[in-house]
Design a protein around this motif. Sequence first.
Motif, PDB file in Angstrom:
ATOM      1  N   LEU A  64      36.581  45.411  11.766  1.00 31.15           N
ATOM      2  CA  LEU A  64      35.236  45.945  11.564  1.00 31.15           C
ATOM      3  C   LEU A  64      34.463  45.129  10.535  1.00 31.15           C
ATOM      4  O   LEU A  64      33.255  44.914  10.682  1.00 31.15           O
ATOM      5  CB  LEU A  64      35.302  47.406  11.119  1.00 31.15           C
ATOM      6  CG  LEU A  64      35.941  48.410  12.090  1.00 31.15           C
ATOM      7  CD1 LEU A  64      35.864  49.816  11.513  1.00 31.15           C
ATOM      8  CD2 LEU A  64      35.276  48.355  13.459  1.00 31.15           C
ATOM      9  N   VAL A  65      35.149  44.685   9.480  1.00 34.59           N
ATOM     10  CA  VAL A  65      34.417  43.973   8.428  1.00 34.59           C
ATOM     11  C   VAL A  65      33.854  42.660   8.951  1.00 34.59           C
ATOM     12  O   VAL A  65      32.734  42.253   8.590  1.00 34.59           O
ATOM     13  CB  VAL A  65      35.305  43.765   7.181  1.00 34.59           C
ATOM     14  CG1 VAL A  65      36.407  42.730   7.427  1.00 34.59           C
ATOM     15  CG2 VAL A  65      34.459  43.364   5.982  1.00 34.59           C
ATOM     16  N   GLY A  66      34.572  41.970   9.826  1.00 34.66           N
ATOM     17  CA  GLY A  66      34.032  40.744  10.404  1.00 34.66           C
ATOM     18  C   GLY A  66      32.787  41.006  11.224  1.00 34.66           C
ATOM     19  O   GLY A  66      31.799  40.255  11.161  1.00 34.66           O
ATOM     20  N   HIS A  67      32.810  42.088  12.004  1.00 33.17           N
ATOM     21  CA  HIS A  67      31.623  42.450  12.785  1.00 33.17           C
ATOM     22  C   HIS A  67      30.471  42.863  11.870  1.00 33.17           C
ATOM     23  O   HIS A  67      29.303  42.575  12.158  1.00 33.17           O
ATOM     24  CB  HIS A  67      31.967  43.581  13.750  1.00 33.17           C
ATOM     25  CG  HIS A  67      32.835  43.164  14.901  1.00 33.17           C
ATOM     26  ND1 HIS A  67      32.421  42.252  15.853  1.00 33.17           N
ATOM     27  CD2 HIS A  67      34.091  43.542  15.269  1.00 33.17           C
ATOM     28  CE1 HIS A  67      33.384  42.081  16.749  1.00 33.17           C
ATOM     29  NE2 HIS A  67      34.406  42.852  16.424  1.00 33.17           N
ATOM     30  N   GLY A  93      41.052  36.814   4.884  1.00 32.89           N
ATOM     31  CA  GLY A  93      40.493  37.544   6.023  1.00 32.89           C
ATOM     32  C   GLY A  93      40.043  36.618   7.136  1.00 32.89           C
ATOM     33  O   GLY A  93      39.779  35.428   6.916  1.00 32.89           O
ATOM     34  N   HIS A  94      39.971  37.142   8.332  1.00 28.55           N
ATOM     35  CA  HIS A  94      39.614  36.343   9.506  1.00 28.55           C
ATOM     36  C   HIS A  94      38.279  36.815  10.065  1.00 28.55           C
ATOM     37  O   HIS A  94      37.833  37.950   9.807  1.00 28.55           O
ATOM     38  CB  HIS A  94      40.696  36.488  10.589  1.00 28.55           C
ATOM     39  CG  HIS A  94      40.985  37.918  10.957  1.00 28.55           C
ATOM     40  ND1 HIS A  94      40.116  38.693  11.707  1.00 28.55           N
ATOM     41  CD2 HIS A  94      42.033  38.716  10.664  1.00 28.55           C
ATOM     42  CE1 HIS A  94      40.622  39.906  11.866  1.00 28.55           C
ATOM     43  NE2 HIS A  94      41.783  39.955  11.247  1.00 28.55           N
ATOM     44  N   PRO A 140      48.475  45.676   3.994  1.00 25.69           N
ATOM     45  CA  PRO A 140      47.756  46.827   3.401  1.00 25.69           C
ATOM     46  C   PRO A 140      46.672  46.421   2.420  1.00 25.69           C
ATOM     47  O   PRO A 140      45.582  47.009   2.412  1.00 25.69           O
ATOM     48  CB  PRO A 140      48.875  47.619   2.721  1.00 25.69           C
ATOM     49  CG  PRO A 140      50.104  47.265   3.484  1.00 25.69           C
ATOM     50  CD  PRO A 140      49.940  45.842   3.903  1.00 25.69           C
ATOM     51  N   GLU A 141      46.954  45.414   1.583  1.00 22.12           N
ATOM     52  CA  GLU A 141      45.952  45.045   0.580  1.00 22.12           C
ATOM     53  C   GLU A 141      44.699  44.452   1.234  1.00 22.12           C
ATOM     54  O   GLU A 141      43.578  44.631   0.746  1.00 22.12           O
ATOM     55  CB  GLU A 141      46.544  44.055  -0.428  1.00 22.12           C
ATOM     56  CG  GLU A 141      47.018  42.732   0.148  1.00 22.12           C
ATOM     57  CD  GLU A 141      48.443  42.761   0.675  1.00 22.12           C
ATOM     58  OE1 GLU A 141      49.007  41.677   0.944  1.00 22.12           O
ATOM     59  OE2 GLU A 141      49.001  43.882   0.817  1.00 22.12           O
ATOM     60  N   ALA A 158      39.033  45.308   3.129  1.00 21.15           N
ATOM     61  CA  ALA A 158      38.075  45.454   4.231  1.00 21.15           C
ATOM     62  C   ALA A 158      37.270  46.739   4.081  1.00 21.15           C
ATOM     63  O   ALA A 158      36.043  46.749   4.271  1.00 21.15           O
ATOM     64  CB  ALA A 158      38.813  45.431   5.568  1.00 21.15           C
ATOM     65  N   VAL A 159      37.926  47.830   3.724  1.00 19.77           N
ATOM     66  CA  VAL A 159      37.223  49.100   3.546  1.00 19.77           C
ATOM     67  C   VAL A 159      36.223  49.000   2.400  1.00 19.77           C
ATOM     68  O   VAL A 159      35.079  49.461   2.497  1.00 19.77           O
ATOM     69  CB  VAL A 159      38.227  50.243   3.311  1.00 19.77           C
ATOM     70  CG1 VAL A 159      37.504  51.532   2.941  1.00 19.77           C
ATOM     71  CG2 VAL A 159      39.085  50.465   4.558  1.00 19.77           C
ATOM     72  N   ARG A 160      36.648  48.385   1.287  1.00 23.73           N
ATOM     73  CA  ARG A 160      35.734  48.237   0.143  1.00 23.73           C
ATOM     74  C   ARG A 160      34.527  47.376   0.520  1.00 23.73           C
ATOM     75  O   ARG A 160      33.386  47.671   0.132  1.00 23.73           O
ATOM     76  CB  ARG A 160      36.466  47.625  -1.051  1.00 23.73           C
ATOM     77  CG  ARG A 160      37.529  48.522  -1.654  1.00 23.73           C
ATOM     78  CD  ARG A 160      37.904  48.065  -3.061  1.00 23.73           C
ATOM     79  NE  ARG A 160      38.422  46.698  -3.100  1.00 23.73           N
ATOM     80  CZ  ARG A 160      39.701  46.378  -2.921  1.00 23.73           C
ATOM     81  NH1 ARG A 160      40.615  47.332  -2.672  1.00 23.73           N
ATOM     82  NH2 ARG A 160      40.094  45.115  -2.986  1.00 23.73           N
TER      83      ARG A 160
END
Length: 517
Positions: free
Chosen positions: A46-49, A73-74, A89-90, A95-97
């Motif tokens: 989701l973060v990439g999008h 991240g990718h 997990p980290e 990504a959530v942050r």
Amino acid sequence: MTTSARGGRPPATGAAAHPGPDRGPGLLPASPEPPVRLTWAQPEDLVGHELRQAAEDGRDPAAALRAWLAAGGHPAPDRAGSSPTPAPPELRELAVRLLDALAQLPPRSTVDEPESWPAIRAACRTTERFTPPAPGPPQGDAQAPPRAAGAPSAGQDPLPRTGPEAALRTRLEAAWVGRAVGCLLGKPVEKLPLAGIRALARAAGNWPLDDWFTARGVPPEVLAAYPWNRRSAPTSLAENIDGMPEDDDLNYPLLGLLLLQRHGKGFTTADVARLWLDELPAGRTFTAERIAYRNLLLGLEPPATATHHNPFREWIGALIRADVHGWTNPGDPAAAAAQAYRDAALTHTGNGVYAALFVAAATATAATGRSDVHTALRTGLAFVPPRSRLAEAVRFGIRAAGQEADFDLVVDRLHARYGHYHWVHAVPNTALIAAALTHADGDFTRSVCGAVSGGWDTDSNGATAGALAGLLTGSPDDIPHRWTAPLENRLATTVPGFDGIGFDTLAHLTAQEAARS
């Protein structure tokens, strides 16, 4: 998009449908089960999008992008709904942050791309710029109670055979059939690049596209280079079609019909949410709809369901739900657009909503039987904020279609201008739909084939173009037999009460809702 291509249920296949044998003492341990790996929901995807969405809607994601790449991240998957393996997990926590941080970035001015319905109406000034034609809905019993899916009772013939109601019902049947044809035509090539679609059709002697896709006669090396959509091909190639298989591009209009039967035209966004929770399995949702469904289960209310960790909020999902709002408001595009807004607000914002307004208003205009395709598209565009990215793209698509005799050149221009968007984004797909309909000038086959052969979200584009072109034909009898015959007037679906229903019955039920006040 198809249910299968977006991560729908896998086919039931023998042993896979049953647990393995018990393993007692002394037997080899069971191998680890593969992860579920739910598509369109993993934070690391989701973060990439969202980084891409931020760049498109005018926010500055540079700091978040640097932090994401520095941590390993990718980018977001280009075509698939999820990356192949879970992130550590980290990295998921980061990504959530970052999703939260990106949501706090100041947006571009909402003057060009407003969010609320009053602000959209003000931006469009539709009351000053557009006077809709005199409404022509069927004159039935406006107080008739909602009907469940099914034919009229035995021994009764409540359906007029002539007059405005019968004419509308015939147009609506053509719209349902056209939507199914266009969707089914696009299913086997969904997710393929434009070059692959062209190569497969040319190898079968079917280019410019004029008939169903087929594997017959296609050289093995072409099939190896551009494999069909693996879950759609068994039901959507010419040699395999046996009725209309399930697809979300048909499921959502069915849910829209069910929504109107239960709540009438005054439904709220909360009514849409409750209906989904009651009748739509979570596994039948994709992209923005899946995120909104998750947000409902988290306890969020609309419109937060459309925005919380939802990078797909400007994709095509609301557009594919819009037809039924136009079908049930013939001659009243403003009412159709208002319904489409309340539906779309559960899952989408900005250009994702505008695409639904465009389709709903254009469809309401075409549903009168007194409009050509160009008038319908102009009307639809009158309900899109004129300085938005979607309005610019639709205008470009229509203009390009009028300038090029060869539709391949129109498609090439669209891909050159909007190819940086995700293949499911509303902006390029709506522009392609408008271009295909314009270039076809009302011809059904050229409309659906143009929309599908242009690539991107092929089944959704074919469905929307087919529904509008079907309306304009006026009757399913005027859609070429090679398209209608394989459907066998039968639609498969998991939407309760509709599995196996005929398009003629759906037209009757839709006309009933058009007649209700």
